[in-house]
Design a protein around this motif. Sequence first.
Motif, PDB file in Angstrom:
ATOM      1  N   VAL A  11       0.953  -0.772  -0.314  1.00  0.00           N
ATOM      2  CA  VAL A  11       0.263   0.010   0.201  1.00  0.00           C
ATOM      3  C   VAL A  11       1.047   1.303   0.417  1.00  0.00           C
ATOM      4  O   VAL A  11       1.302   1.573   0.985  1.00  0.00           O
ATOM      5  CB  VAL A  11      -0.942   0.240   1.389  1.00  0.00           C
ATOM      6  CG1 VAL A  11      -2.187   0.934   1.329  1.00  0.00           C
ATOM      7  CG2 VAL A  11      -1.392  -1.244   1.479  1.00  0.00           C
ATOM      8  N   GLY A  24      -3.987   3.080  -0.757  1.00  0.00           N
ATOM      9  CA  GLY A  24      -4.498   1.951  -0.316  1.00  0.00           C
ATOM     10  C   GLY A  24      -6.793   2.076  -0.618  1.00  0.00           C
ATOM     11  O   GLY A  24      -7.564   1.398  -0.229  1.00  0.00           O
ATOM     12  N   VAL A  34       0.149   5.001   7.532  1.00  0.00           N
ATOM     13  CA  VAL A  34       0.417   3.300   6.362  1.00  0.00           C
ATOM     14  C   VAL A  34       1.849   2.650   6.783  1.00  0.00           C
ATOM     15  O   VAL A  34       2.966   3.366   7.336  1.00  0.00           O
ATOM     16  CB  VAL A  34       0.189   3.780   4.401  1.00  0.00           C
ATOM     17  CG1 VAL A  34       0.230   3.724   3.867  1.00  0.00           C
ATOM     18  CG2 VAL A  34       0.307   5.580   4.886  1.00  0.00           C
ATOM     19  N   SER A  38      -1.563  -1.661   5.318  1.00  0.00           N
ATOM     20  CA  SER A  38      -2.653  -1.194   5.163  1.00  0.00           C
ATOM     21  C   SER A  38      -2.679   0.666   5.478  1.00  0.00           C
ATOM     22  O   SER A  38      -1.524   0.586   5.259  1.00  0.00           O
ATOM     23  CB  SER A  38      -3.872  -1.729   6.822  1.00  0.00           C
ATOM     24  OG  SER A  38      -2.416  -1.181   7.564  1.00  0.00           O
ATOM     25  N   ALA A  39      -3.924   1.397   5.426  1.00  0.00           N
ATOM     26  CA  ALA A  39      -3.710   2.393   5.129  1.00  0.00           C
ATOM     27  C   ALA A  39      -5.089   2.777   6.696  1.00  0.00           C
ATOM     28  O   ALA A  39      -5.877   2.064   6.634  1.00  0.00           O
ATOM     29  CB  ALA A  39      -4.028   3.468   4.651  1.00  0.00           C
TER      30      ALA A  39
END
Length: 116
Positions: A11, A24, A34, A38-39
């Motif tokens: 991401v 993302g 981030v 994932s964010a």
Amino acid sequence: MRPTDYAAGAVPVDGYGPGFFRAGGQVIHGAVLVDGASAQAWGGLDDLGTLAALAGRIDVLFLGMGAAIARPPADLVAALEGLGIMVEAMASPTAARTYNVTLSEGRRVACALLPL
């Protein structure tokens, strides 16, 4: 120029503007974390717990201090370094770009960005 290659599922930070970040496939208003996979929204410099949870998963945290570089709180840096996370503070746009480049190299990095 050629597009940046990222590992499957990685991401990157796709963009940013006044008060928001895009990563993302989502827009997150306010501070963002981030971590390569994932964010998510981040509680800012007082949210040590969220950053500490990255221990063992990342080696370097690029800490974006907003529109301009600023010195991060010494206790935050000391706590993260005690967990084995090196902290590099810079302006948020620079931190996002640096994160993207090192992510494309396959390194274990994250960025925590305060909004512009």
